[in-house]
Design an enzyme around this catalytic site. Structure first.
Site, PDB file in Angstrom:
ATOM      1  N   GLU A 428       8.730  39.024  49.783  1.00 58.40           N
ATOM      2  CA  GLU A 428       9.360  37.754  49.410  1.00 58.40           C
ATOM      3  C   GLU A 428       8.448  36.892  48.543  1.00 58.40           C
ATOM      4  O   GLU A 428       8.131  35.753  48.863  1.00 58.40           O
ATOM      5  CB  GLU A 428       9.792  37.005  50.669  1.00 58.40           C
ATOM      6  N   GLU A 505      14.277  45.376  56.012  1.00 60.57           N
ATOM      7  CA  GLU A 505      14.563  44.550  57.192  1.00 60.57           C
ATOM      8  C   GLU A 505      16.066  44.596  57.446  1.00 60.57           C
ATOM      9  O   GLU A 505      16.856  44.491  56.514  1.00 60.57           O
ATOM     10  CB  GLU A 505      14.133  43.094  56.993  1.00 60.57           C
TER      11      GLU A 505
END
Length: 1018
Positions: A428, A505
C-alpha cells in the site's frame, strides 16, 4: 565534564529528518552463523527517555558519563520496545498508539514533530585482547525508527529501516577490556513516512544486538543458487562466495570443492513446504566455518500458473505480523516456533511477512518445518492516500535511495532461505518509478525468485504476479478465467492476463468471522490461474492490560488515549492475542485441509482427492466412526490406498463398517471418516487429524456447505418443518389463575402472554428477538447503521390479543421500534404434548416490506443462573454460523455456559451452535452429575446461544473484562442468523447468506428434566 540535558536543537540530530537511509553503515550481506567469535549484547541497558531533540543528555556517549537516577536514567531490556515496558501493568515510557492508515504525526515529509520521544541507551561490555583475530562488526537486527551509535565515544553512524539489520565496522574503535556502547533512538524520523504498516507504533532496540568477529580469511558474504529440474530430478548447485572458501556437502558427494561449481546432482529430493528437505554442509575458509542448510527448488510461472518444482502451487496462506501481547514485536524463539507449529497443524502452507522482513530466525523455522514465504520489504506509505498521495515517496526521486536500500537489505539478508520464493516490494505504497527501480534491482540480483506488489492493478509493470486485496467472489471468478476488465494499454493488459492471480489479503479475520471461506477455496481449486491467497491476518494485536480489579484484558487502539487511532481494527487475527486458535482458524483449517473426502454418489464408499502439492496420502492412518442419534454405534480402522499428490482415489466401505450399519438401530445415523498422522512428524505427533468428513451413510451425502447435494438443509424463513415434538396426549385445557394463565405444565403472564413457569421451573420468555450484539463485520460496514436507523436495537413488544382455544393458547403481538412504524407481527401458538411438555410454534411476518435484513430471527428467554450446564445434539463442539460451519460436525456435546463464550477482543455476538436437535440446560446434580433443568427440542432443529449476560450487556461492553454474569442464563433459540461475511475490510455479505425479513415459521418444544429442586424451581 558536565553532562546536563540540552535544551536546544542539536545539529548532531540532522540525520533524523534526512531522507537518506543512513550513514557509516556497512553494505548489506546475508545473515548467517559461523564458528567465528560473537558477543551477545542483549540484556539490561541503562536508559533514559527524552522528550525530543531539545531534551537530550549532552555527552551521554562519553565513556566517563555515569547514568544516575537523578538524571532520569533507569534500566530497560534490550531487545524491547520502550512503550511495552511494564506490560501488562502501566508502562513507564510512554504508551503504544495504533493507526491503520492515518499517520500519527503531521504529514510534512521529511520533517517530524519536535515532540519526538528519544531513547538514550548505554551498555558496557568487556572483550578480550585480539577479539576474533581480525575485524569486528556491530550488528543491530532491528531498531525503530531511527538511531545513531557511538562506541567508546566515537560516532559510528546512523541508520533507518526499522525491521532490517544495520552493521557498523568497529575494528578500529573496539578496545580490549571495557567498552561503552551508546545508542540514541528516535520514535519519529524521515523513515516514519515509509513505515505506516497498520500496526502499533512502537519504538526502541526491539531486536538483538551483537558484536561479531570477522576473522582474517573469513567469508564476507555468499549467495546459494540451488535449482531443481522436475523433468530430470536433478539439482544444480552454485554458491557465489566473497572470500576464499571450499564447499563440503557429504550427502551430495561434494568434498573440499570449489563452491562456484556448478554441480549437477542427480536424484535430488526437492524442497517444498510439505517435504522441506534440507541438505547439510559447510563453507570452510581459512578463518571461519559456515554451516549450510540447502534446499533445492524452482519457483516459476508456466502458462499463467504459479508452479513449484514443476507442479501447480496453491498458496493457503496467512499474513503474519510479529506480535506478542506482552513484548510487542520482540519475539522469543519459542514464540516463533509456536507460530510455525500452529500454522502447520492448521494446514497453512504459506506466509506473507506483512509488511516487513521478519526476525531471521523465523525464516530458519520456515526452512526447517516447511512454509512458502512471501518476504515483504519494510515499506508502506499508506497515510499519503489521505492527502491524495501528494509527496508519496514511491513517486518522489529524493526517496529513491531509501527505497532501494530497503529492497537491497531485505534481499541480501534473506537470499539463502529456500522457503523464500517471492519478494514483495512492500504494501500500500501507491505507484511510482521508485517501485519500478526496486523491482529492477531485485530482478537483476535474484532472477530465480518472483516479484510481488499489490498496488499495480492495471499493468503489473514491476511484478510477476497479478495481485489484489479483498476481491469479491464474482471478481475472483472472472479473473480465474481471464475475464477481468481490460486496461487502456493492450500490451500491459496482455502482460497482466498472462500472470497468476494472488489474493495477497482476503477474508478479514476480525472478531466473529470470517465467513464465506469455502466459496473462495472452491474458486482457487477450480481455476488454475488462481494461486490462492493470504487471510488477513494471523494474530490479534491485543496488548495485555490489567484493570483496576486485576482482571486481564487485551487493549486496542484508543485504550491509551491516542488522539488519532483506529480502534480494535488491530484485532483482526485467526489467533487470539494469547495464541489460542479462534473459531476462524478452525474454520480455515477445515476449508484448506489437504485431503478432500467425500461420499461416493453410489453410497458404497468414499472418494479421496489429494490436494497436496508434493506428498501422497500414504502417511495417513484412516478410521471410521458410526453414531446413531449421537450415540456410539461402532468404529474401526480402514485400509485406504495411497493417492498421489494432485490425484484422486476411492475406497469401498470396509466390512466392519458394513456390519455396524446392519446392526445399528433406528435413528439419525452419521458416519465420520478421519485421516490422521500414522507416525510423528516434526510439526505434530502421530494421531494428529489431517482431514475428516461426515456422511449420512444411508443417503451417501457429505456434510459440507457449498457442495451440491451435500449441504445439510437449513430451515429458511417461510418454511414449516414437521414437528419433532411428541403429539398432544389430550386436548389442551387453558385455565386462568389470578395473574397467570395455565396450559398443561406452563404458566403464562396474563398481561404479556409470556411463559413464566414450566412445571417447577421459573423462567422468563421466550419472546421473539431480532437483535444481536454487532460483530465487527456488522459494525464496520453500512449494515449496522442501517439496522440502527431501522431501530432493530430498540424494539418494543405490544400484546394485541391472548386467546384460548381448542388448540391451546395463542398470543398475538406487534413488534416495533420507537419512533418508526416499521413492524413485525408475531403470533405465539402454544399447545401441549406428551410428557408434560409444551410446544411453541411462532409465526412472524413483516407488516410491510422491510428496508433491511434481520440480524437474527428467533426467541430469547432466561433461566436461573444455577442452570449453567449445556448438553446438546447438533453441530459442535465449537461455534458455527450459516457461512462458517465447516469445522463442526453433528454429534452430542456438553459444556458449561461460561465455556461456550468466545472471548473476542471486542465483545460481540458469539457462541452460536447450529442445527441443534435438542438441548438440555441443567444445574449441578449429586456427585457432579447434571441436575434438573430445561429440555428444548427443535422441529427439526434450531440455533442455540447460551450466555451469562444479556445481549444488551454484551453489546455495551468494550472488553471481555467489562462483562459480569448478571444472575441469569440467557438463551437465544434461533431459526437463523444473518451471515458473518468479511465486510470489516472486504466485500459485502453474499446475498444468499442474508436473513431477509419475510414471513417465517418455526417450532420448538419445552419440557423439564430431572428432579425439581431449588434452582429457581418451586
Amino acid at each position: 565534564m558536565d553532562h546536563a540535558q540540552s535544551r536546544s536543537r542539536p545539529d548532531s540530530c540532522a540525520y533524523v529528518e534526512d531522507v537518506s537511509p543512513g550513514n557509516g553503515r556497512l553494505r548489506p550481506r546475508a545473515s548467517f552463523g559461523s564458528d567465528a567469535s560473537a558477543l551477545d549484547l542483549d540484556g539490561r541497558w541503562s536508559f533514559r527517555l527524552a522528550a525530543g531533540p531539545y531534551d537530550l543528555t549532552t555527552g551521554f556517549e562519553d565513556p566517563s558519563f555515569a547514568p544516575s537516577d537523578a538524571g532520569g536514567w533507569t534500566r530497560i531490556a534490550v531487545p524491547s520496545s520502550w512503550q511495552m515496558d511494564g506490560v501488562p501493568g502501566p508502562g513507564r515510557f510512554g504508551a503504544p498508539a495504533y493507526t491503520n492508515v492515518t499517520f500519527p504525526i503531521p504529514v510534512d515529509p521529511p520533517r517530524v514533530p519536535d515532540e519526538n520521544p528519544t531513547g538514550e541507551y548505554r551498555r558496557t561490555f568487556e572483550v578480550e585482547e585480539g577479539f576474533g583475530g581480525g575485524a569486528a562488526v556491530l550488528r543491530f537486527e532491528g531498531v525503530d525508527s531511527c538511531f545513531a551509535v557511538w562506541l567508546n565515544g566515537r560516532p559510528l553512524g546512523d541508520g533507518k529501516g526499522s525491521r532490517l539489520p544495520t552493521e557498523f565496522d568497529v575494528t578500529d574503535v573496539l578496545r580490549p577490556g571495557r567498552n561503552v556502547l551508546a545508542v540514541r533512538v528516535h520514535q519519529w524520523s524521515a523513515g516514519t513516512y515509509l513505515e505506516d504498516q497498520d500496526m502499533w507504533w512502537l519504538s526502541g532496540i526491539f531486536r538483538s544486538v551483537r558484536l561479531l568477529a570477522r576473522p582474517a580469511g573469513g567469508i564476507t558474504d555468499f549467495f546459494v543458487h540451488a535449482d531443481y529440474d522436475h523433468r530430470s530430478g536433478a539439482g544444480t548447485l552454485r554458491i557465489d562466495v566473497e572470500g576464499e572458501a571450499r564447499l563440503s556437502m557429504p550427502e551430495l558427494g561434494i568434498t573440499d570443492a570449489d563452491p562456484a561449481g556448478p554441480y549437477t546432482l542427480p536424484g535430488i529430493t526437492p524442497w517444498s513446504a510439505e517435504q522441506p528437505r534440507l541438505y547439510a554442509g559447510e563453507l570452510v575458509a581459512a578463518g571461519e566455518r559456515v554451516p549450510l542448510r540447502l534446499g533445492f527448488r524452482r519457483i516459476a510461472v508456466e502458462d499463467g500458473v504459479l508452479t513449484a518444482n514443476g507442479a501447480p502451487l496453491l498458496l493457503n496462506g496467512v499474513n503474519r505480523h510479529e506480535w506478542d501481547p506482552v513484548s510487542g514485536r520482540t519475539l522469543t524463539p519459542e514464540t516463533m516456533l509456536a507460530d510455525v507449529l500452529l500454522m502447520k497443524r492448521h494446514h497453512v502452507n504459506a506466509v506473507r511477512t506483512s509488511h516487513y522482513p521478519p526476525e531471521t530466525a523465523f525464516l530458519d523455522l520456515c526452512d526447517e518445518y516447511g512454509l512458502w514465504v512471501v518476504d515483504e520489504c519494510d515499506l508502506e506509505t499508506h497515510g499519503f492516500s489521505e492527502n491524495g498521495w501528494r509527496g508519496n515517496p514511491a513517486a518522489t526521486p529524493a526517496w529513491r535511495p531509501a527505497l532501494l536500500d530497503r529492497a537491497e537489505r531485505m534481499v541480501e539478508r534473506d537470499k539463502n532461505h529456500p522457503s523464500v520464493v517471492i519478494w514483495s516490494l512492500g504494501n500500500e505504497s501507491g505507484v511510482g518509478e521508485n517501485l519500478t527501480a526496486m523491482a529492477a534491482w531485485i530482478r537483476a540480483r535474484d532472477p530465480d525468485r518472483l516479484i510481488h506488489y499489490e498496488g499495480e492493478w492495471d499493468d503489473c509493470a514491476s511484478t510477476d504476479l497479478y495481485s489484489a486485496m479483498y476481491a469479491d467472489y464474482p471478481v475472483v471468478a472472472a479473473i480465474g478465467v481471464g475475464q477481468e476488465p481490460r486496461t487502456g494499454d493492450p500490451a500491459n493488459d496482455a502482460r497482466r492476463r498472462a500472470m497468476p492471480f494472488l489474493l495477497c489479503e482476503y477474508a478479514h479475520a476480525m472478531g466473529n468471522g470470517p465467513g464465506g471461506l469455502r466459496q473462495y477455496q472452491e474458486l482457487f481449486e477450480l481455476h488454475p490461474r488462481l494461486a490462492g491467497g493470504f487471510v488477513w491476518e494471523w494474530i490479534d494485536h491485543g496488548i495485555a492490560r490489567r484493570g483496576p480489579d486485576g482482571t486481564l484484558h487485551h487493549a486496542y487502539g484508543g485504550d491509551f488515549g491516542e488522539p488519532v487511532h483506529d480502534g480494535n481494527f488491530v484485532a483482526d487475527g485467526l489467533l487470539f492475542p494469547d495464541r489460542t486458535p479462534s473459531p476462524g482458524l478452525l474454520e480455515y483449517a477445515k476449508v484448506i485441509e489437504p485431503v478432500r473426502i467425500t461420499a461416493r454418489v453410489d453410497g458404497g464408499g468414499i472418494d479421496v482427492r489429494n490436494l497436496h502439492h508434493t506428498r501422497d496420502t500414504g502417511y495417513l492412518r484412516w478410521t471410521w466412526l458410526l453414531e446413531v442419534d449421537g450415540e456410539h454405534a461402532g468404529e474401526g480402522g480402514w485400509e485406504v490406498t495411497a493417492t498421489r499428490a494432485g490425484g484422486s482415489g476411492r475406497a469401498d466401505w470396509p466390512e466392519t463398517l458394513l456390519k455396524a450399519l446392519d446392526t445399528a438401530g433406528p435413528g439419525e445415523r452419521w458416519l465420520t471418516v478421519t485421516a490422521r498422522l500414522d507416525a510423528d512428524e516434526p510439526w505434530a505427533a502421530a494421531g494428529h487429524t489431517v482431514a475428516w468428513a461426515q456422511f449420512t451413510p444411508d443417503a451417501g451425502s457429505t456434510r459440507r456447505t457449498g457442495q451440491p447435494g451435500g449441504e445439510v438443509p437449513s430451515p429458511t424463513p417461510g418454511s414449516a418443518a414437521p414437528a419433532a415434538t411428541p403429539p398432544a396426549a389430550t386436548a389442551p385445557v387453558v385455565r386462568r389463575r389470578g395473574s397467570t394463565v395455565t396450559l398443561g405444565a406452563g404458566a403464562f403472564d396474563t398481561v404479556t402472554g409470556t411463559l413464566v413457569r414450566l412445571g417447577g421451573l421459573v423462567l422468563d420468555g421466550p419472546r421473539v428477538d431480532l437483535w444481536r450484539a454487532p460483530i465487527d463485520n456488522d459494525r464496520r460496514s453500512p449494515l449496522l447503521e442501517a439496522w440502527r436507523r431501522a431501530g432493530l436495537h430498540r424494539l418494543r413488544h405490544k400484546v394485541l390479543d391472548i386467546a384460548a382455544g381448542e388448540a391451546g393458547l395463542t398470543v398475538r403481538t406487534r413488534i416495533t421500534p420507537a419512533g418508526l412504524d416499521l413492524a413485525l407481527l408475531a403470533d405465539y401458538h402454544w399447545s401441549t404434548a406428551a410428557g408434560n411438555r409444551l410446544v411453541l410454534t411462532v409465526d412472524t411476518a413483516p407488516a410491510a416490506p422491510w428496508p433491511v435484513p434481520l440480524p437474527r430471527l428467533g426467541v430469547a428467554m432466561s433461566l436461573p443462573a444455577a442452570l449453567d450446564r449445556v448438553s446438546w445434539f447438533g453441530l459442535g463442539p465449537g461455534e458455527s454460523y450459516r457461512d462458517s460451519q465447516e469445522a463442526v460436525r453433528v454429534g452430542r456435546f456438553a459444556s458449561t455456559v461460561a465455556a461456550m463464550q468466545t472471548p473476542y477482543v471486542y465483545p460481540q455476538e458469539n457462541g452460536n451452535r447450529r442445527h441443534v436437535r435438542w438441548a438440555r440446560i441443567t444445574g449441578a446434580g449429586p456427585a457432579g452429575e447434571n441436575g434438573p433443568g430445561l429440555e428444548i427440542t427443535g422441529s427439526p432443529w434450531f440455533d442455540l446461544t447460551a450466555k451469562p449476560w444479556s445481549t444488551g450487556e454484551l453489546a455495551a461492553a468494550r472488553h471481555p473484562s467489562d462483562l459480569r454474569p448478571d444472575g441469569r442464563t440467557h438463551l437465544n433459540l434461533d431459526l437463523e442468523h444473518h451471515g458473518l461475511g468479511s465486510a470489516s475490510c472486504g466485500p459485502p455479505l453474499q446475498p444468499r447468506h442474508e436473513l431477509a425479513a419475510v414471513p417465517a415459521r418455526f417450532t420448538l418444544g419445552f419440557g423439564t428434566v430431572g428432579t425439581e429442586v431449588d434452582h429457581g424451581i418451586a
